[in-house]
Write an enzyme that holds these catalytic residues in place. Sequence first.
Site, PDB file in Angstrom:
ATOM      1  N   GLU A 209      -7.839   6.457  -3.955  1.00  0.00           N
ATOM      2  CA  GLU A 209      -8.290   5.069  -3.788  1.00  0.00           C
ATOM      3  C   GLU A 209      -7.588   4.165  -4.801  1.00  0.00           C
ATOM      4  O   GLU A 209      -7.377   2.986  -4.550  1.00  0.00           O
ATOM      5  CB  GLU A 209      -9.811   4.979  -3.950  1.00  0.00           C
ATOM      6  CG  GLU A 209     -10.389   3.733  -3.314  1.00  0.00           C
ATOM      7  CD  GLU A 209     -11.898   3.796  -3.129  1.00  0.00           C
ATOM      8  OE1 GLU A 209     -12.362   3.748  -1.979  1.00  0.00           O
ATOM      9  OE2 GLU A 209     -12.615   3.881  -4.139  1.00  0.00           O
TER      10      GLU A 209
ATOM     11  N   HIS B 112      -7.473  33.282  -0.708  1.00  0.00           N
ATOM     12  CA  HIS B 112      -7.758  34.005   0.533  1.00  0.00           C
ATOM     13  C   HIS B 112      -7.856  33.047   1.705  1.00  0.00           C
ATOM     14  O   HIS B 112      -8.424  33.372   2.741  1.00  0.00           O
ATOM     15  CB  HIS B 112      -9.059  34.800   0.352  1.00  0.00           C
ATOM     16  CG  HIS B 112      -8.965  35.731  -0.813  1.00  0.00           C
ATOM     17  ND1 HIS B 112      -8.446  37.007  -0.715  1.00  0.00           N
ATOM     18  CD2 HIS B 112      -9.248  35.542  -2.124  1.00  0.00           C
ATOM     19  CE1 HIS B 112      -8.452  37.570  -1.914  1.00  0.00           C
ATOM     20  NE2 HIS B 112      -8.927  36.699  -2.784  1.00  0.00           N
TER      21      HIS B 112
ATOM     22  N   LYS C  97     -14.297  -1.198   6.869  1.00  0.00           N
ATOM     23  CA  LYS C  97     -15.694  -1.681   6.915  1.00  0.00           C
ATOM     24  C   LYS C  97     -15.800  -2.829   7.909  1.00  0.00           C
ATOM     25  O   LYS C  97     -16.758  -2.918   8.676  1.00  0.00           O
ATOM     26  CB  LYS C  97     -16.116  -2.188   5.536  1.00  0.00           C
ATOM     27  CG  LYS C  97     -16.438  -1.099   4.555  1.00  0.00           C
ATOM     28  CD  LYS C  97     -16.978  -1.741   3.289  1.00  0.00           C
ATOM     29  CE  LYS C  97     -17.003  -0.772   2.141  1.00  0.00           C
ATOM     30  NZ  LYS C  97     -17.172  -1.411   0.858  1.00  0.00           N
TER      31      LYS C  97
HETATM   32  O1  G6P Z   1     -21.242   1.330  -5.072  1.00  0.00           O
HETATM   33  P1  G6P Z   1     -21.016   0.653  -3.785  1.00  0.00           P
HETATM   34  O2  G6P Z   1     -20.812  -0.817  -3.937  1.00  0.00           O
HETATM   35  O3  G6P Z   1     -22.094   0.975  -2.801  1.00  0.00           O
HETATM   36  O4  G6P Z   1     -19.678   1.189  -3.201  1.00  0.00           O
HETATM   37  C1  G6P Z   1     -19.493   2.523  -2.852  1.00  0.00           C
HETATM   38  C2  G6P Z   1     -18.047   2.798  -2.517  1.00  0.00           C
HETATM   39  O5  G6P Z   1     -17.715   2.089  -1.360  1.00  0.00           O
HETATM   40  C3  G6P Z   1     -16.543   1.401  -1.227  1.00  0.00           C
HETATM   41  O6  G6P Z   1     -16.174   1.337   0.093  1.00  0.00           O
HETATM   42  C4  G6P Z   1     -15.388   1.717  -2.117  1.00  0.00           C
HETATM   43  O7  G6P Z   1     -14.275   2.134  -1.418  1.00  0.00           O
HETATM   44  C5  G6P Z   1     -15.704   2.682  -3.194  1.00  0.00           C
HETATM   45  O8  G6P Z   1     -14.815   2.486  -4.247  1.00  0.00           O
HETATM   46  C6  G6P Z   1     -17.117   2.525  -3.668  1.00  0.00           C
HETATM   47  O9  G6P Z   1     -17.358   3.398  -4.714  1.00  0.00           O
END
Ligand code: G6P
Length: 616
Positions: A395, A424, A529
Amino acid sequence: MASLSGLCSSFPSVKPNNRIGGELSPVRKDSLAVSTRSNSSFKHSVAREVSADLSKTNDVAGLKQAKQGGLEKDPKALWRRYVDWLYQHKELGLYLDVSRIGFSDEFVSEMEPRFQAAFKAMEELERGAIANPDEGRMVGHYWLRNAKLAPNPFLQVQIDKTLAAVCDFADAVISGKIKPPSPEGRFTQILSVGIGGSALGPQFVAEALAPDNPPLKIRFIDNTDPAGIDHQIAQLGPELASTLVIVISKSGGTPETRNGLLEVQKAFREAGLDFAKQGVAITQENSLLDNTTRIEGWVARFPMFDWVGGRTSEMSAVGLLPAALQGVDIREMLIGASMMDEATRSTVLRKNPAALLALCWYWATDGIGSKDMVVLPYKDSLLLFSRYLQQLVMESLGKEFDLDGNRVNQGISVYGNKGSTDQHAYIQQLREGVHNFFVTFIEVLRDRPPGHDWELEPGVTCGDYLFGMLQGTRSALYANDRESITVTVQEVTPRSVGALIALYERAVGIYASLVNINAYHQPGVEAGKKAAGEVLALQKRVLAVLNEASCEDPAESLTLQEIADRCHAPDDIEMIYKIIEHMAANDRALIAEGDCGSPYSLKVFLGECNVDELYA
Ligand SMILES: O=P(O)(O)OC[C@H]1O[C@H](O)[C@H](O)[C@@H](O)[C@@H]1O
């Protein structure tokens, strides 16, 4: 209801476009190789690309004369190389062996100015520079283990106060001072709800450091998979009444985490329990989650700081609270990290283990991620280290553009499980198959706590086998020109785990500077997202269209094309098909007639009209 079995989907594989641009075009080892590479077409295509790059850059001009040859195979010379390059952190008992990576002295000298630039950038980052320019944020995970380094007194107080609050809360929960309303009178379980950086660190540390009988046992919900969530809740059974639920989300708005919370809250309601009396949140102040917590009056709230990224949050409340509740000595973790931080501030390459790692990564992957990083801890308790590193490295480094806006498609792929188990499984391919990786062995010298060992056969313990497997695999890979790094620690302790985390955090930061990218944002994740949100919005439109049709004529069924047209989304017909397939498989309120293996034959209807929705 249609049967939708037999459907499958396949995805084309995409090879990253490793174009090189901008001032900092990679120093390419092919121009100065001490290593004889396989005669694959890949080698030739890279060589062609490299010579083209070299003609465009000045910084590697003199290196064409560098010595050619293979990886060092003469045992005496190899031993000298081993000793010459061996890094040792005396106090931590940590060693780093880079001798099985074939970089040459010329390569090291050529990289030196880049390392000095990277050290400078790191110094500025630690002083509070906006090291994450896209998000306009400081990057302060190093301050968490030494608050005095934070750039202003306000931050120092925030760090110290949070650490004290975490310790006090954990003590109070373990001692039973803070307890659930149930008659059991003591919290016995933790259910951690979080994803990505809000799960991977706590999962790794729990596996690595939790004692066999921790004061509170931990479970994780780290997905929006309903069956996975049900499984965790079912496993808790009546102990739900004595479960402390820790909801972790920096942003406080991650959908998977929100869903996990809603599911857990439903389970509490169904069990007649008051969730607020057992809920704890770790999130940024004023996030959606923070506000919910406040309004509902949860047991406790701990802050996540704007300047700590999820994937580097293990030493914040995110990692420390669950660890402390399991009886892990979190101050020792912080000491280990802080000692490693100190060591990785050195501006002398050979004395800086994180810089040495970055050097190896650059060499092994041509500075463009051309090889994968296989992480092999030879210790069961470190099993999740590779998964943890997968997020930290991929990431952070997997970026489309560099800091100057050039398209670079950077990154290093990380995978791994544990030795000798993997021997293995897939090590056959590592030894003899496609040569697209380098290995990092994590070696732990202490096999068992003192006084517990015994000999399985004269002079040989179970741990000797593990040791032999590691050494044997390392040698066998090297004999076939497969490069490796070995990180050695004495034992898996809070201190050594803290140090390992800090080592890799810094290595990633330094490497990011070498390849001129921002390691601290994740724009690509946002795209996924957003697309997921669009799918759910389309699903709502599909349902509205079907409802409308049902209200007009309950017997009317629509083809996929008709649904797509009525949704004004003719180009999304495939997604509409997938939505219907998924809803039908889950007995949702729609009926799909026809052969689902032949999407054109499908006719879909709701069967009943929901008037309220029609006018909603
Ligand atoms: O801690 P949050 O804001 O819920 O985010 C949780 C995760 O989701 C995101 O999509 C990022 O890619 C991550 O880097 C992050 O740790």
